[in-house]
Design an enzyme around this catalytic site. Structure first.
Site, PDB file in Angstrom:
ATOM      1  N   GLU A  27      -4.465  -7.864  26.287  1.00 29.70           N
ATOM      2  CA  GLU A  27      -5.794  -7.421  27.337  1.00 29.70           C
ATOM      3  C   GLU A  27      -5.349  -6.165  28.032  1.00 29.70           C
ATOM      4  O   GLU A  27      -4.137  -5.416  27.744  1.00 29.70           O
ATOM      5  CB  GLU A  27      -5.596  -8.477  28.248  1.00 29.70           C
ATOM      6  N   HIS A  48      -8.633 -16.977  24.591  1.00 31.17           N
ATOM      7  CA  HIS A  48      -7.733 -18.070  24.979  1.00 31.17           C
ATOM      8  C   HIS A  48      -8.262 -19.050  26.113  1.00 31.17           C
ATOM      9  O   HIS A  48      -9.256 -18.635  26.593  1.00 31.17           O
ATOM     10  CB  HIS A  48      -6.664 -17.330  25.605  1.00 31.17           C
ATOM     11  N   ASP A  97      -8.034   3.035   0.631  1.00 34.89           N
ATOM     12  CA  ASP A  97      -8.853   2.357   1.778  1.00 34.89           C
ATOM     13  C   ASP A  97      -8.161   1.612   2.937  1.00 34.89           C
ATOM     14  O   ASP A  97      -8.382   0.775   3.696  1.00 34.89           O
ATOM     15  CB  ASP A  97      -9.653   1.150   0.807  1.00 34.89           C
ATOM     16  N   GLU A 126       0.880  -1.163  -0.035  1.00 36.84           N
ATOM     17  CA  GLU A 126      -0.034  -0.164  -0.104  1.00 36.84           C
ATOM     18  C   GLU A 126       0.856   1.247  -0.041  1.00 36.84           C
ATOM     19  O   GLU A 126       0.628   2.152  -0.532  1.00 36.84           O
ATOM     20  CB  GLU A 126      -0.959  -0.016   1.268  1.00 36.84           C
TER      21      GLU A 126
END
Length: 471
Positions: A352, A276, A75, A50
């Site tokens: 997380e 997980h 895009d 890109e």
């Protein structure tokens, strides 16, 4: 001053794999195509291709008129945000390409705009022509290109069908709502929610998790505790809360895209979301984020990963695997990858929440040791645990990862192995739901959810908390 529009795209068949780019320079006043460029670049990633397409398009525009103003449309959310200066460029392969693009024109002559893939057909076709030529061992030839004709034909067909051009960023439920109304008008219902894993939307195995006086879910999945949350603790993921609420309100009045997605939007980017497997902290319901000990899977967790792998192998729909960098996700992802014969790609944005000083503690222990900090954290999405990360920051991080992945894996089915907070955030944003909806979702260890992202910016939640493969 002349004004040019540069549309650019790049692709990789494998990411990394055989790659190519395409660029087109358009006269902004007349809409006339002034120049096309395309090239096979060997083995590279989507993002590198890109960027090379962007550089080629800017250089082509510069050859036509170095004094022109240039409006770039792509895009690739990643390239647009990085070149606009809103996102940092961390990858070493892209820094020199971004610097090369920035040198072509003075910064005040170039602007950038993200557009959906369906509005970038010309450059996309050029990139695919270049990759096809590379596969044949020849160079792309402008004289043999049909990209412009193909793009015009596609636009004409859409116009004849009365379908408006799509717009809006990928993944937020209300982003393409206004356009979707026109596209959906008169369309009969169809089995749009066909269930990526053969389970459909009805595969919900959990339900409301706001249970008085206790924390439900697994490690890292702290849900609303009745009587403790003031002002709606669920607002703990919103960045731009009022706009988010307005978007959700708007989406309620719009026909759901999953019932009758227009065929011309093409195959969606489908994220199959696998939490997980269990770690030793999961059954004890302890805070387990990205700032703790990074535990491995337990024996139970390894068995859960094996069962998930067997289920995915039987269905045969997964085309790529992306994982959080944390150990428990990588172990789960590698187990599935071994069955499917795929590589595991790491996405930092899928990690997380960092729970800081609360890592490894139960909710009750945090209440006892950090009562004031806990109340503040529950009351505001901008408040982080001591030394940790706020839910507002997590939301921004996950949304950015979503945009990168929908661009990289457009039209493909990808397994994302991640955690409770990222999965809930992706589902919430896809639904256009209010922030407090995060605390109304149950996600078991090794559960499967799925969200499909369409080219017009709409998203469809297809599955939530499916645990049938574990039984």
């Amino acid at each position: 001053m002349r004004e040019f529009i540069v549309e650019a795209d790049g692709g990789s068949r494998g990411n990394p794999g055989p790659a190519g780019y395409g660029s087109v320079v358009i006269d902004a006043a007349t809409g006339e195509t002034l120049m096309e460029a395309a090239e096979y670049i060997g083995v590279a990633t989507n993002n590198v291709a890109e960027y090379k397409g962007l550089v080629a398009g800017l250089k082509a525009a510069h050859r036509l008129d170095p004094a022109a103003s240039v409006h770039v449309r792509m895009d690739s959310k990643l390239v647009v945000e990085q070149m606009s200066g809103r996102w940092k460029i961390k990858h070493p392969d892209m820094r020199p390409l971004a610097a090369e693009a920035a040198r072509v024109f003075p910064a005040d002559q170039v602007t950038y705009e993200w557009i959906p893939r369906e509005r970038n057909k010309h450059a996309d076709r050029l990139a695919n022509e270049a990759m096809d030529a590379g596969k044949r061992g020849v160079a792309w030839s402008p004289s043999a290109s049909t990209a412009e004709l193909d793009a015009r034909a596609a636009r004409s067909a859409a116009a004849a069908a009365g379908l408006p051009e799509p717009s809006g960023p990928p993944g937020d439920a209300a982003a393409g709502a206004a356009r979707a109304r026109a596209a959906l008008a008169g369309a009969g219902p169809s089995a749009g929610a066909d269930g990526v894993l053969g389970a459909g939307v009805s595969g919900v195995a959990g339900g409301v998790t706001a249970v008085p006086g206790e924390v439900t879910g697994g490690a890292g999945d702290v849900t609303a505790v009745a009587g403790e949350v003031t002002g709606g603790a669920g607002e703990a993921v919103a960045s731009g809360e009022s706009a988010d609420r307005r978007a959700a309100s708007s989406a309620v009045r719009t026909p759901p895209v999953g019932w009758a997605a227009p065929a011309d939007l093409g195959a969606p980017a489908t994220f199959v979301l696998l939490r997980h497997g269990e770690t030793p902290l999961t059954p004890e319901k302890r805070f387990s984020g990205s700032g703790g000990t990074d535990p491995s899977l337990s024996a139970v967790g390894r068995e859960q990963a094996e069962r998930a792998a067997a289920a995915f192998a039987a269905r045969g729909t997964i085309q790529a695997i992306v994982s959080s960098p944390l150990k428990r996700c990588q172990e789960t992802a590698r187990t599935v990858a071994a069955r499917l014969g795929l590589d595991v790609h790491i996405e930092e944005g899928l990690r997380e929440t960092d729970f800081g000083a609360w890592e490894g503690l139960t909710f009750g222990e945090v209440r006892e040791r950090h009562p004031e900090e806990l109340n503040a954290w529950l009351a505001s999405p901008k408040t982080a645990p001591p030394g940790g990360e706020s839910f507002a920051a997590v939301s921004r991080r996950v949304a950015a990862a979503r945009d990168r992945l929908t661009s990289a894996y457009a039209g493909r089915t990808v397994l994302l192995v991640t955690h409770v907070t990222p999965i809930k955030t992706l589902v919430r944003l896809a639904l256009g739901a209010p922030p407090e909806s995060l605390f109304r979702m149950e996600l078991a260890a090794a559960s499967v959810s799925a969200v499909a992202y369409y080219a017009d910016g709409n998203a469809s939640v297809r599955l939530l908390n499916d645990t049938s493969h574990l039984r």
